[in-house]
Enzyme design. Structure first.
Site, short mmCIF file in Angstrom:
data_model
loop_
_atom_site.label_atom_id
_atom_site.label_comp_id
_atom_site.label_asym_id
_atom_site.label_seq_id
_atom_site.Cartn_x
_atom_site.Cartn_y
_atom_site.Cartn_z
N LYS A 18 -40.93 10.39 -43.45
CA LYS A 18 -40.93 10.59 -44.91
C LYS A 18 -42.18 11.35 -45.37
O LYS A 18 -42.10 12.24 -46.20
CB LYS A 18 -40.85 9.24 -45.65
CG LYS A 18 -39.64 8.40 -45.26
CD LYS A 18 -39.55 7.13 -46.08
CE LYS A 18 -40.74 6.20 -45.93
NZ LYS A 18 -40.87 5.52 -44.64
N ARG A 93 -39.40 -0.22 -53.17
CA ARG A 93 -39.02 -0.93 -51.93
C ARG A 93 -38.32 -2.24 -52.23
O ARG A 93 -37.90 -2.93 -51.29
CB ARG A 93 -40.26 -1.25 -51.11
CG ARG A 93 -40.78 -0.06 -50.41
CD ARG A 93 -41.78 -0.42 -49.37
NE ARG A 93 -42.55 0.77 -49.11
CZ ARG A 93 -43.24 0.99 -48.02
NH1 ARG A 93 -43.30 0.09 -47.08
NH2 ARG A 93 -43.89 2.11 -47.88
N ARG A 132 -48.19 8.77 -34.05
CA ARG A 132 -48.61 9.28 -35.36
C ARG A 132 -50.13 9.25 -35.54
O ARG A 132 -50.76 8.23 -35.33
CB ARG A 132 -47.94 8.44 -36.44
CG ARG A 132 -48.41 8.75 -37.85
CD ARG A 132 -47.43 8.27 -38.87
NE ARG A 132 -47.45 6.84 -39.08
CZ ARG A 132 -46.61 6.19 -39.88
NH1 ARG A 132 -45.68 6.89 -40.53
NH2 ARG A 132 -46.68 4.90 -40.03
N ARG A 163 -53.66 5.25 -38.25
CA ARG A 163 -53.69 4.25 -39.34
C ARG A 163 -53.96 2.87 -38.77
O ARG A 163 -53.42 2.52 -37.73
CB ARG A 163 -52.33 4.25 -40.05
CG ARG A 163 -52.28 5.21 -41.22
CD ARG A 163 -50.92 5.36 -41.76
NE ARG A 163 -50.21 4.12 -42.01
CZ ARG A 163 -49.00 4.05 -42.56
NH1 ARG A 163 -48.39 5.15 -42.92
NH2 ARG A 163 -48.41 2.91 -42.77
N ARG A 174 -43.27 -4.63 -40.25
CA ARG A 174 -42.79 -3.68 -41.26
C ARG A 174 -41.34 -3.28 -41.01
O ARG A 174 -40.55 -3.12 -41.94
CB ARG A 174 -43.70 -2.45 -41.30
CG ARG A 174 -44.90 -2.69 -42.20
CD ARG A 174 -46.14 -1.95 -41.77
NE ARG A 174 -45.96 -0.53 -41.62
CZ ARG A 174 -46.63 0.20 -40.70
NH1 ARG A 174 -47.45 -0.37 -39.86
NH2 ARG A 174 -46.44 1.50 -40.63
P1 ADP Z 1 -44.87 2.58 -43.82
O1 ADP Z 1 -43.68 3.17 -44.49
O2 ADP Z 1 -45.22 3.22 -42.51
O3 ADP Z 1 -44.85 1.08 -43.75
P2 ADP Z 1 -46.57 3.22 -46.12
O4 ADP Z 1 -47.74 4.13 -46.02
O5 ADP Z 1 -45.43 3.67 -46.95
O6 ADP Z 1 -46.16 2.96 -44.62
O7 ADP Z 1 -47.03 1.77 -46.63
C1 ADP Z 1 -48.09 1.08 -46.02
C2 ADP Z 1 -48.18 -0.33 -46.61
O8 ADP Z 1 -48.45 -0.25 -48.02
C3 ADP Z 1 -46.90 -1.16 -46.52
O9 ADP Z 1 -46.79 -1.84 -45.27
C4 ADP Z 1 -47.10 -2.15 -47.69
O10 ADP Z 1 -48.01 -3.18 -47.36
C5 ADP Z 1 -47.77 -1.29 -48.74
N1 ADP Z 1 -46.79 -0.65 -49.67
C6 ADP Z 1 -46.51 0.68 -49.75
N2 ADP Z 1 -45.58 0.92 -50.69
C7 ADP Z 1 -45.26 -0.29 -51.23
C8 ADP Z 1 -44.34 -0.71 -52.23
N3 ADP Z 1 -43.56 0.16 -52.89
N4 ADP Z 1 -44.29 -2.04 -52.53
C9 ADP Z 1 -45.06 -2.94 -51.90
N5 ADP Z 1 -45.93 -2.60 -50.91
C10 ADP Z 1 -46.04 -1.30 -50.58
#
Ligand code: ADP
Length: 236
Positions: A18, A93, A132, A163, A174
């Site tokens: 993404k 989400r 990654r 990361r 996750r």
């Molecule tokens: P990934 O999709 O690889 O899990 P992201 O960079 O999108 O990574 O998100 C990293 C972390 O940030 C998630 O594991 C969560 O803890 C938090 N996070 C990101 N977006 C949201 C969201 N919309 N609602 C709640 N927590 C979020």
């Protein structure tokens, strides 16, 4: 009100590509790519009490609260650069976030979102996440040989980093969380402007799918411009 505004949601498990696609589509459409994960990582760097709490939540692979993330998105979407829309990567989400976004878009007189669901099998996701890395300076995402060390960004020469939440335990958590929350959220969006994306294809092929759904063709300058492709050619 902007006439040709677009709001695009990228939904999918971690590692589905993404972030890479959001950066590319942002350059093509001239609207910002907003990653809630990146917003949270930035806030976590502040080392304030809130920052430390966010870091803990993210490292454990859990979601931060709907209220907190909704407020952050509300502030971000009100900024000038979102007047013609944006690409949302990793938001919403939960159904509560989706409902909040729906009313926010109405308030801001932005159109209903186009939702892209990135689909990929779990083995492929883990493989991708382990490879990654990103540039801490410009944010560019790379796919590298996981055993290679001291790889530098092709754009600015900074050493690439992994990361902190890309640990095996957090990845498992996750992926599990995504599996459990995804059905409900997809039920919310499936009857709307919703498209499934075959995310196992090469970055260019994934871009083509996205652009085709948006009624556009791939800009010729973009072909083979992905860092992953370049790294693969460099034998990494
Ligand atoms: P990934 O999709 O690889 O899990 P992201 O960079 O999108 O990574 O998100 C990293 C972390 O940030 C998630 O594991 C969560 O803890 C938090 N996070 C990101 N977006 C949201 C969201 N919309 N609602 C709640 N927590 C979020």
């Amino acid at each position: 009100m902007p006439t040709l505004s677009q709001v695009i949601i990228f939904f999918g498990p971690p590692g589905a590509g993404k972030g890479t696609q959001a950066a590319a589509l942002s350059a093509t459409l001239g609207i910002p790519a907003i990653s809630t994960g990146e917003m949270l990582r930035q806030a976590a760097r502040s080392r304030s009490e809130l920052g430390k709490m966010l870091e803990r939540v993210m490292a454990s692979g859990q979601l931060v609260s709907d209220d907190l993330i909704n407020q952050a998105v509300d502030e971000r979407l009100r900024r000038q650069d979102c007047q013609a829309g944006c690409i949302l990567d990793g938001y919403p989400r939960t159904v509560a976030q989706a409902r909040f976004l729906e009313s926010l878009l109405q308030q801001l007189k932005l159109p209903e979102p186009v939702v892209f669901n990135f689909e990929l099998e779990i083995e492929n996701l883990i493989h991708r996440i382990m490879r990654r890395r990103h540039c801490p300076k410009c944010g560019r995402i790379y796919s590298v040989n996981p055993n290679a060390q001291f790889i530098r960004c092709q754009k600015d020469g900074a050493l690439l980093v992994q990361r902190t939440d890309d640990s095996p335990a957090s990845i498992r958590q996750r992926l599990e969380l995504h599996k459990n929350t995804c059905a409900e959220l997809l039920d919310f969006y499936r009857a709307r402007n919703y498209h499934e994306i075959v995310a196992s294809r090469t970055p260019n092929r994934v871009s083509e799918q996205l652009l085709a759904h948006l009624g556009m063709r791939m800009p010729s300058a973009r072909v083979a411009s992905y860092p992953q492709a370049a790294m693969a050619h460099a034998g990494m």
